[in-house]
Enzyme design. Sequence first.
Site, PDB file in Angstrom:
ATOM      1  N   SER A 276       0.846  -1.196   0.000  1.00 35.61           N
ATOM      2  CA  SER A 276       0.000   0.000   0.000  1.00 35.61           C
ATOM      3  C   SER A 276       0.873   1.233   0.000  1.00 35.61           C
ATOM      4  O   SER A 276       2.055   1.188   0.343  1.00 35.61           O
ATOM      5  CB  SER A 276      -0.917   0.017   1.222  1.00 35.61           C
ATOM      6  OG  SER A 276      -0.170   0.304   2.386  1.00 35.61           O
ATOM      7  N   LYS A 277       0.254   2.378  -0.360  1.00 42.07           N
ATOM      8  CA  LYS A 277       1.018   3.625  -0.441  1.00 42.07           C
ATOM      9  C   LYS A 277       1.488   4.095   0.933  1.00 42.07           C
ATOM     10  O   LYS A 277       2.349   4.955   1.020  1.00 42.07           O
ATOM     11  CB  LYS A 277       0.203   4.704  -1.143  1.00 42.07           C
ATOM     12  CG  LYS A 277      -1.126   5.032  -0.512  1.00 42.07           C
ATOM     13  CD  LYS A 277      -1.886   6.008  -1.389  1.00 42.07           C
ATOM     14  CE  LYS A 277      -3.300   6.261  -0.859  1.00 42.07           C
ATOM     15  NZ  LYS A 277      -4.078   7.099  -1.760  1.00 42.07           N
ATOM     16  N   ARG A 278       0.935   3.522   2.000  1.00 37.34           N
ATOM     17  CA  ARG A 278       1.377   3.913   3.337  1.00 37.34           C
ATOM     18  C   ARG A 278       2.813   3.470   3.599  1.00 37.34           C
ATOM     19  O   ARG A 278       3.491   4.048   4.428  1.00 37.34           O
ATOM     20  CB  ARG A 278       0.454   3.307   4.400  1.00 37.34           C
ATOM     21  CG  ARG A 278      -0.889   3.997   4.506  1.00 37.34           C
ATOM     22  CD  ARG A 278      -1.658   3.520   5.715  1.00 37.34           C
ATOM     23  NE  ARG A 278      -1.984   2.102   5.647  1.00 37.34           N
ATOM     24  CZ  ARG A 278      -3.035   1.615   4.996  1.00 37.34           C
ATOM     25  NH1 ARG A 278      -3.858   2.433   4.373  1.00 37.34           N
ATOM     26  NH2 ARG A 278      -3.279   0.322   4.970  1.00 37.34           N
ATOM     27  N   GLN A 279       3.251   2.438   2.906  1.00 38.92           N
ATOM     28  CA  GLN A 279       4.600   1.916   3.159  1.00 38.92           C
ATOM     29  C   GLN A 279       5.581   2.172   2.021  1.00 38.92           C
ATOM     30  O   GLN A 279       6.692   1.693   2.024  1.00 38.92           O
ATOM     31  CB  GLN A 279       4.534   0.409   3.438  1.00 38.92           C
ATOM     32  CG  GLN A 279       3.866   0.086   4.751  1.00 38.92           C
ATOM     33  CD  GLN A 279       4.277  -1.271   5.284  1.00 38.92           C
ATOM     34  OE1 GLN A 279       5.401  -1.694   5.104  1.00 38.92           O
ATOM     35  NE2 GLN A 279       3.356  -1.943   5.945  1.00 38.92           N
ATOM     36  N   GLY A 280       5.186   2.922   1.033  1.00 37.47           N
ATOM     37  CA  GLY A 280       6.113   3.206  -0.056  1.00 37.47           C
ATOM     38  C   GLY A 280       5.374   3.589  -1.319  1.00 37.47           C
ATOM     39  O   GLY A 280       4.145   3.637  -1.346  1.00 37.47           O
TER      40      GLY A 280
END
Length: 482
Positions: A258-262
């Site tokens: 997900s975009k939360r981690q990269g």
Amino acid sequence: MKNNNNNEIRVRFAPSPTGFLHVGGLRTALFNYLFAKKNSGKFILRIEDTDRKRFVSGALENLISTLKSIGLAYDEGPKIGGSFGPYIQSKRTEIYKKYVQELLDSGDAYYCFCSEKRLEKLRKDRRKRKFSLMYDGKCRNLSKEEIGKKFEQKIPYVIRLKFPKNGTTIFYDKIREKVEVENNLVEDQILIKADGFPTYHLANVVDDHLMKISHIIRGEEWLSSTPKHIFLYQAFGWEIPKFVHLPLLLNPDKSKLSKRQGDVAVENYLKKGYLPEALLNFVALLGWHAADDREIYSLQELEKLFSIKRITKSGAVFDLEKLNWMNSHYLRNLGLELVAERAKPFFEEAKFDVSDKEKYLKIISMGRQRISNLSEIVVQTEMFYRNLKFSKEDNEIISEENSQKIYSFWIKEIRKFQKLSDEDIANLIKKTSEKFSVKGKNLYFPIRLALYGKCHGPDLPIIIDILGKNEVIKRFQNLIIK
């Protein structure tokens, strides 16, 4: 390969225009594309934009542009058309109304007048009791009279699927084989929202049928929705396509990507200087591998080798280090002029003059050996376009007596040559070492600093060849302490 009716293979990539193409979306698009190419079929792009709350202006154009940049050409879809259009769902709303009316008439769908306030209360209550958050079916068996009264009162409504509550739905997935789902675990899905637009569940089934889609290749997250889709196919009396649910993409810690981690946007990877060839190669190996277990494949090779049978069930880790390794491989091995053309925007943004093509190609030839993506190339080669900057430690080396003697000696010696060959440079280095009794870092550091701005870097013949005789002399002269 043909489908059951002996028709051609037809697959689709059906993203929502919500901002950017996710790397997971690229993987889905690529596997659909490869399956179509392998089987002389058609790859269709369909835009599922019926969720108007999530619609992002310009996202459709951006999505098409990204697919083009990455090198995946679709056979039918927006901008190019085809025999089964329109290929944008918001332009097909009248079609869905016709089919949802058929479901209402057959009793396979029903009007639901529950307010958002009631549904939110229901969700909270079920969450407290640790139940699933599915709808409780309050409006499932309203009489015609009750429905008529609510219409008269102009109470907003949605249309829901009347999914059977008894028995089991069994279906076959090309990757997971036999899948069984208890029907009482499946929600009465909304088919038409209060704004009149269909949900994914109705629109995608109707469109897949009308567009003659033979195989549905999509992410694993849609596996739990498949019983609803199968029920719709059966309610309409339509043939059910083959299902292929791709494994999840995972972060290195095995959480869902997900975009939360990269970074997960394909467009951003391209902007950073990852090559389309490398991205496609890397993404192809996320959950799939060929029989020979190589790592490097061209798109043309993938088109010939791709097989659904070699897709894994387990999640695939998005390993940025592997992508960097793969991208550096492509940077080193693709044609020099192609890499130079791809690198140009980065030099132009840095306001470097790359009009001297011979010099520019030499710089790219050197620089591409030292980077994992093109955004790094300016830092690796700026010393050939800018005046050198030195640290305090650098200046201490430059001002040493030995360094100054070496600079003066090289200026005098280089002037004797029309052009310096590798052999000339090797002889000059040997001559310098013998004349001043220096070797190793005491010999190389001052020279490389003067010409390259760093103590470590490419071989001196490469640096000197790029700079040319006159610039080499000028750089030494600039460091002579008067």
